[in-house]
Motif scaffolding. Structure first.
Motif, short mmCIF file in Angstrom:
data_model
loop_
_atom_site.label_atom_id
_atom_site.label_comp_id
_atom_site.label_asym_id
_atom_site.label_seq_id
_atom_site.Cartn_x
_atom_site.Cartn_y
_atom_site.Cartn_z
N SER A 114 -53.34 -35.29 -76.88
CA SER A 114 -54.47 -34.64 -76.24
C SER A 114 -54.01 -33.51 -75.31
O SER A 114 -52.97 -33.62 -74.64
CB SER A 114 -55.28 -35.66 -75.43
OG SER A 114 -56.21 -35.04 -74.57
N ALA A 115 -54.81 -32.46 -75.24
CA ALA A 115 -54.50 -31.34 -74.36
C ALA A 115 -54.61 -31.75 -72.89
O ALA A 115 -54.04 -31.08 -72.00
CB ALA A 115 -55.45 -30.17 -74.65
N ARG A 116 -55.33 -32.82 -72.61
CA ARG A 116 -55.46 -33.30 -71.24
C ARG A 116 -54.19 -33.97 -70.74
O ARG A 116 -53.99 -34.13 -69.53
CB ARG A 116 -56.62 -34.29 -71.14
CG ARG A 116 -58.00 -33.65 -71.23
CD ARG A 116 -59.09 -34.70 -71.12
NE ARG A 116 -60.41 -34.10 -71.08
CZ ARG A 116 -61.07 -33.77 -69.97
NH1 ARG A 116 -60.50 -33.99 -68.80
NH2 ARG A 116 -62.27 -33.23 -70.02
N LEU A 117 -53.34 -34.41 -71.66
CA LEU A 117 -52.10 -35.07 -71.27
C LEU A 117 -50.99 -34.02 -71.12
O LEU A 117 -50.74 -33.25 -72.04
CB LEU A 117 -51.70 -36.13 -72.31
CG LEU A 117 -50.63 -37.12 -71.88
CD1 LEU A 117 -50.81 -38.47 -72.61
CD2 LEU A 117 -49.21 -36.62 -72.17
N THR A 118 -50.38 -34.00 -69.97
CA THR A 118 -49.33 -33.00 -69.70
C THR A 118 -47.97 -33.67 -69.60
O THR A 118 -47.85 -34.82 -69.15
CB THR A 118 -49.63 -32.25 -68.40
OG1 THR A 118 -49.69 -33.18 -67.31
CG2 THR A 118 -50.95 -31.49 -68.51
N LEU A 119 -46.96 -32.95 -69.99
CA LEU A 119 -45.58 -33.45 -69.95
C LEU A 119 -44.66 -32.32 -69.54
O LEU A 119 -44.75 -31.21 -70.07
CB LEU A 119 -45.18 -33.99 -71.33
CG LEU A 119 -44.16 -35.13 -71.35
CD1 LEU A 119 -44.76 -36.40 -70.77
CD2 LEU A 119 -43.70 -35.40 -72.77
N GLN A 120 -43.80 -32.60 -68.60
CA GLN A 120 -42.85 -31.60 -68.11
C GLN A 120 -41.46 -32.20 -68.09
O GLN A 120 -41.24 -33.24 -67.47
CB GLN A 120 -43.24 -31.11 -66.72
CG GLN A 120 -42.27 -30.08 -66.14
CD GLN A 120 -42.62 -29.70 -64.70
OE1 GLN A 120 -43.53 -30.25 -64.11
NE2 GLN A 120 -41.88 -28.76 -64.16
N VAL A 121 -40.53 -31.56 -68.77
CA VAL A 121 -39.13 -31.98 -68.75
C VAL A 121 -38.43 -31.25 -67.62
O VAL A 121 -38.43 -30.01 -67.57
CB VAL A 121 -38.43 -31.68 -70.09
CG1 VAL A 121 -36.97 -32.12 -70.03
CG2 VAL A 121 -39.14 -32.38 -71.24
N LEU A 122 -37.87 -32.01 -66.68
CA LEU A 122 -37.23 -31.40 -65.51
C LEU A 122 -35.79 -31.05 -65.78
O LEU A 122 -35.13 -31.61 -66.65
CB LEU A 122 -37.32 -32.36 -64.32
CG LEU A 122 -38.73 -32.79 -63.90
CD1 LEU A 122 -38.65 -33.72 -62.69
CD2 LEU A 122 -39.59 -31.56 -63.57
N GLN B 122 -32.12 -37.49 -69.06
CA GLN B 122 -33.30 -36.63 -69.03
C GLN B 122 -34.30 -37.20 -68.03
O GLN B 122 -34.35 -38.40 -67.79
CB GLN B 122 -33.93 -36.58 -70.44
CG GLN B 122 -35.02 -35.55 -70.60
CD GLN B 122 -35.56 -35.52 -72.04
OE1 GLN B 122 -35.80 -36.56 -72.64
NE2 GLN B 122 -35.74 -34.33 -72.59
N THR B 123 -35.07 -36.32 -67.44
CA THR B 123 -36.13 -36.72 -66.52
C THR B 123 -37.42 -36.02 -66.94
O THR B 123 -37.43 -34.81 -67.17
CB THR B 123 -35.80 -36.35 -65.06
OG1 THR B 123 -34.55 -36.96 -64.69
CG2 THR B 123 -36.88 -36.84 -64.12
N VAL B 124 -38.50 -36.80 -67.06
CA VAL B 124 -39.77 -36.27 -67.56
C VAL B 124 -40.89 -36.68 -66.61
O VAL B 124 -40.91 -37.81 -66.11
CB VAL B 124 -40.06 -36.83 -68.98
CG1 VAL B 124 -41.41 -36.33 -69.49
CG2 VAL B 124 -38.95 -36.43 -69.95
N VAL B 125 -41.83 -35.78 -66.38
CA VAL B 125 -43.00 -36.07 -65.56
C VAL B 125 -44.24 -35.94 -66.44
O VAL B 125 -44.38 -34.97 -67.19
CB VAL B 125 -43.12 -35.10 -64.36
CG1 VAL B 125 -44.38 -35.41 -63.56
CG2 VAL B 125 -41.89 -35.21 -63.48
N SER B 126 -45.13 -36.93 -66.35
CA SER B 126 -46.35 -36.91 -67.16
C SER B 126 -47.59 -36.97 -66.28
O SER B 126 -47.53 -37.39 -65.11
CB SER B 126 -46.36 -38.09 -68.14
OG SER B 126 -46.47 -39.32 -67.42
N GLY B 127 -48.70 -36.56 -66.84
CA GLY B 127 -49.96 -36.62 -66.12
C GLY B 127 -51.13 -36.58 -67.09
O GLY B 127 -50.95 -36.27 -68.28
#
Length: 360
Positions: free
Chosen positions: A352-360, A268-273
């Motif tokens: 938190s809603a400010r923290l984003t996560l996207q599974v590629l 799995q690959t995940v991008v956070s911000g």
């Protein structure tokens, strides 16, 4: 993991951080603020871990000088077990100088890590058995009278003869250690090992043990150096992470600065911000600014919590969320370690809603 302990091995030093108050220009004197504090990749990682789990054995070296005594006080206040920290009377404790621009981003840094770079295999003899479950189990069977565990009591560690001997859970090493020490520990220890690349100048020291790493934390520049890929896009970062995994590393935590981080484990690959934008009123006008106070130590917090989460049973997505949360909390702190970090606060930030996560 209450019957286990963590090991963190690597650098500790006095940080001298200079931050400009006005735009920074090379070859010119710039007004700013200068602070001194305890630091070092491994020490920051150990302190972050100790806020979530104990005991944490810290393996390092310091001088028998005023800086070394300051570092010792900070370690004890952080409840680290220091029985295997080496004290050298012939060498000065390590120091690190960083210059930040007016927004807190580092523009230059110099480190003097002579103390830890002088380590030999003879010096670290006592470190060998600490990370070997097989050796410790064998020893407890051979001599039952010597079985004990270490617990933290304020700033001191003590033996508890009523508890069975604790076993190592995992280890985190940084590339400040000499290559021969890294290779030796990786061959002698049988626990999962996580590593921090530290810098372009030192990351090559980890190459011989890539196959032993359960995880590697590195930044964009270090990933570019290791993979020869120009990491300017997210796709480039994904390729770099996958290339490193193909070399035998179990998982990758790749910091992308203001763009967040990328995590990968081959499945799995995940991008956070995290969104640091803050609005404030100034002379009747709304101005957007940032909640970032300091950038030093955020990557170390990310490395520590990523390793802890992976060993605590979180899947990659959960570990990524917690690691990004830890980095964001540190960025809001004036120190290299946010002393107010707790598991509860970490979990709140991760949600938190400010923290984003996207599974590629």
């Amino acid at each position: 993991m209450s019957d286990t302990f963590w090991i963190v091995a690597g650098g500790q030093n006095l940080d001298l951080i200079a931050t400009a108050r006005k735009p920074f220009h090379l070859s010119d004197s710039t007004p700013g603020d200068v602070v001194e504090r305890a630091g070092g990749v491994a020490l920051n990682i150990a302190r972050n871990l100790a806020m979530l789990t104990r005991p944490v054995y810290f393996l390092s070296v310091r001088g028998e000088d005023s800086v070394g005594r300051l570092l010792d006080e900070v370690c004890r206040a952080s409840n680290l077990v220091l029985d295997h920290v080496l004290v050298r009377s012939d060498l000065a404790s390590s120091r690190y100088i960083a210059i930040n621009d007016e927004i807190g981003d580092m523009v230059a840094a110099i480190n003097d890590m002579t103390a830890i770079e002088s380590l030999t295999l003879k010096d670290i003899k006592s470190w060998r058995s600490l990370g070997s479950r097989a050796h410790r189990e064998q020893r407890s069977v051979v001599d039952d009278d010597e079985r004990f565990s270490w617990r933290s009591s304020g700033s001191r560690a003590f033996r508890d003869p009523d508890c069975p001997e604790m076993l190592p859970c995992a280890a985190v090493i940084d590339a400040n250690l000499p290559e021969q020490v890294i290779v030796y520990l990786a061959s002698e220890w049988d626990v999962p090992i996580f590593a921090d690349a530290v810098s372009i100048a030192k990351v090559d020291r980890l190459k011989p043990v890539f196959h032993r790493l359960a995880g590697l934390k590195l930044n964009r520049m270090e990933a570019r150096y290791l993979t020869n890929l120009s990491i300017t896009t997210l796709e480039d970062a994904v390729k770099a992470a996958h290339r490193l995994i193909a070399e035998g590393i179990g998982s990758i935590c790749l910091s992308l600065g203001a763009e967040g981080a990328l995590f990968a484990d081959g499945r799995q690959t995940v991008v956070s911000g995290y969104d640091f934008a803050v609005e404030r009123q100034l002379d009747g006008c709304t101005e957007e600014t940032t909640g970032i106070v300091n950038t030093t130590g955020a990557g170390d917090a990310m490395a520590a919590i990523f390793a802890w989460a992976m060993m605590s049973g979180y899947k990659l997505e959960g570990a990524a969320r917690l690691a990004q949360a830890a980095a964001s909390l540190t960025l809001e702190s004036t120190g290299a370690v946010n002393d107010a970090m707790t598991k509860e606060r970490l979990e709140r930030r991760a949600d938190s809603a400010r923290l984003t996560l996207q599974v590629l």
